[in-house]
Structure formats: structure tokens, C-alpha cells
Design a protein around this motif. Structure first.
Motif, mmCIF file in Angstrom:
data_model
loop_
_atom_site.group_PDB
_atom_site.id
_atom_site.type_symbol
_atom_site.label_atom_id
_atom_site.label_comp_id
_atom_site.label_asym_id
_atom_site.label_seq_id
_atom_site.Cartn_x
_atom_site.Cartn_y
_atom_site.Cartn_z
ATOM 1 N N LYS A 31 0.601 -1.147 0.018
ATOM 2 C CA LYS A 31 0.194 -0.079 0.067
ATOM 3 C C LYS A 31 0.848 1.089 0.116
ATOM 4 O O LYS A 31 0.385 2.180 -0.673
ATOM 5 N N ARG A 32 1.945 1.445 0.855
ATOM 6 C CA ARG A 32 3.007 2.392 0.749
ATOM 7 C C ARG A 32 3.594 2.743 -0.374
ATOM 8 O O ARG A 32 3.580 3.884 -1.101
ATOM 9 N N VAL A 33 4.059 1.605 -0.991
ATOM 10 C CA VAL A 33 4.585 1.945 -2.435
ATOM 11 C C VAL A 33 3.385 2.308 -3.553
ATOM 12 O O VAL A 33 3.627 3.230 -4.445
ATOM 13 N N ALA A 34 2.278 1.813 -3.227
ATOM 14 C CA ALA A 34 1.232 2.045 -4.578
ATOM 15 C C ALA A 34 0.734 3.436 -4.047
ATOM 16 O O ALA A 34 0.721 4.315 -5.158
ATOM 17 N N ASP A 35 0.742 3.911 -3.000
ATOM 18 C CA ASP A 35 0.316 5.401 -2.607
ATOM 19 C C ASP A 35 1.455 6.225 -3.185
ATOM 20 O O ASP A 35 1.381 7.011 -3.625
ATOM 21 N N ALA A 36 2.989 5.916 -3.010
ATOM 22 C CA ALA A 36 3.842 6.906 -3.621
ATOM 23 C C ALA A 36 3.792 6.860 -4.876
ATOM 24 O O ALA A 36 4.072 8.111 -5.493
ATOM 25 N N LEU A 37 3.573 5.720 -5.796
ATOM 26 C CA LEU A 37 3.594 5.691 -7.274
ATOM 27 C C LEU A 37 2.378 6.352 -7.587
ATOM 28 O O LEU A 37 2.453 6.975 -8.702
ATOM 29 N N GLY A 38 1.339 6.398 -6.826
ATOM 30 C CA GLY A 38 0.109 7.023 -7.430
ATOM 31 C C GLY A 38 0.051 8.489 -7.126
ATOM 32 O O GLY A 38 -0.752 9.062 -7.680
ATOM 33 N N THR A 39 1.199 8.962 -6.735
ATOM 34 C CA THR A 39 1.354 10.402 -6.749
ATOM 35 C C THR A 39 2.067 10.976 -7.844
ATOM 36 O O THR A 39 2.065 12.236 -8.347
ATOM 37 N N LEU A 40 2.453 10.162 -8.896
ATOM 38 C CA LEU A 40 3.415 10.365 -9.942
ATOM 39 C C LEU A 40 2.429 10.873 -10.995
ATOM 40 O O LEU A 40 1.431 10.157 -11.484
ATOM 41 N N PRO A 41 2.499 11.720 -11.893
ATOM 42 C CA PRO A 41 1.840 12.333 -13.122
ATOM 43 C C PRO A 41 2.301 11.276 -14.173
ATOM 44 O O PRO A 41 3.228 11.026 -14.211
ATOM 45 N N GLY A 42 1.253 11.096 -14.945
ATOM 46 C CA GLY A 42 1.445 10.033 -16.110
ATOM 47 C C GLY A 42 1.623 8.681 -15.817
ATOM 48 O O GLY A 42 2.246 8.006 -16.690
#
Length: 100
Positions: A31-42
């Protein structure tokens, strides 16, 4: 299959890759990884798989580079590892800058 968001990148080439993150141990890590990646545009998270410790991503190559993806993974305390094309056409490869 888990979809986080759709990539809004009209006219851009999209790449779909599978990122192996060896340090994923539990659902909280994922979840932490998915949340961090989810903030990246594109970037869109296409699927996550804790048993194989992988995250499948679709991203706009012109908008987002692999190093920025790796930085997001590192920022939440994990080390990105092997990266391969999702369709397997290119075979497995080590992505520059993704190993620590």
C-alpha cells in the motif's frame, strides 16, 4: 487486477512494465508503494501482486522517467529491483538507476 487511475497522456507513447520490489513483505508495504507511485503524474498502477512482489505500471515515457519511479519507491523505504516489459517481448532487463 487493481486499477489506481488512468493515465491522461493523449498522443504520448505509453510503456507497460513490471517492477519487482524484493523488499515487499506485507499488504502495508504494498500500500505504501502504491500510494507513493500513485502521486506521480502520467502513471497508472495496472496491478499489484504481493506473492511475486511486483507492481505492474503503465506510464507516459515522455512525461515520466524510470529514475523518478525508482525515487518514489525509495522514498517510501523500499529498493526497486528488476524491471521488465509487461508483454515479455523485450525480455528481462536491469533498468539503469533502479538497483539501489
Amino acid at each position: 487486477m487493481k486499477r489506481e487511475k488512468m493515465v491522461d497522456a493523449p498522443g504520448q507513447k505509453l510503456a507497460t512494465v513490471v517492477l519487482h520490489i524484493p523488499s515487499l513483505r506485507c499488504g502495508g508495504c504494498l500500500k505504501r508503494v502504491a500510494d507513493a507511485l500513485g502521486t506521480l503524474p502520467g502513471l497508472e498502477i495496472v496491478a499489484t501482486a504481493l506473492p511475486t512482489r511486483t507492481v505492474t505500471l503503465r506510464y507516459a515515457r515522455e512525461e515520466l522517467g524510470l529514475e523518478r519511479i525508482a525515487e518514489a519507491v525509495r522514498a517510501c523505504g523500499h529498493v526497486p529491483g528488476e524491471l521488465r516489459e509487461a508483454d515479455g517481448a523485450a525480455g528481462e532487463q536491469r533498468a539503469t538507476g533502479l538497483s539501489g
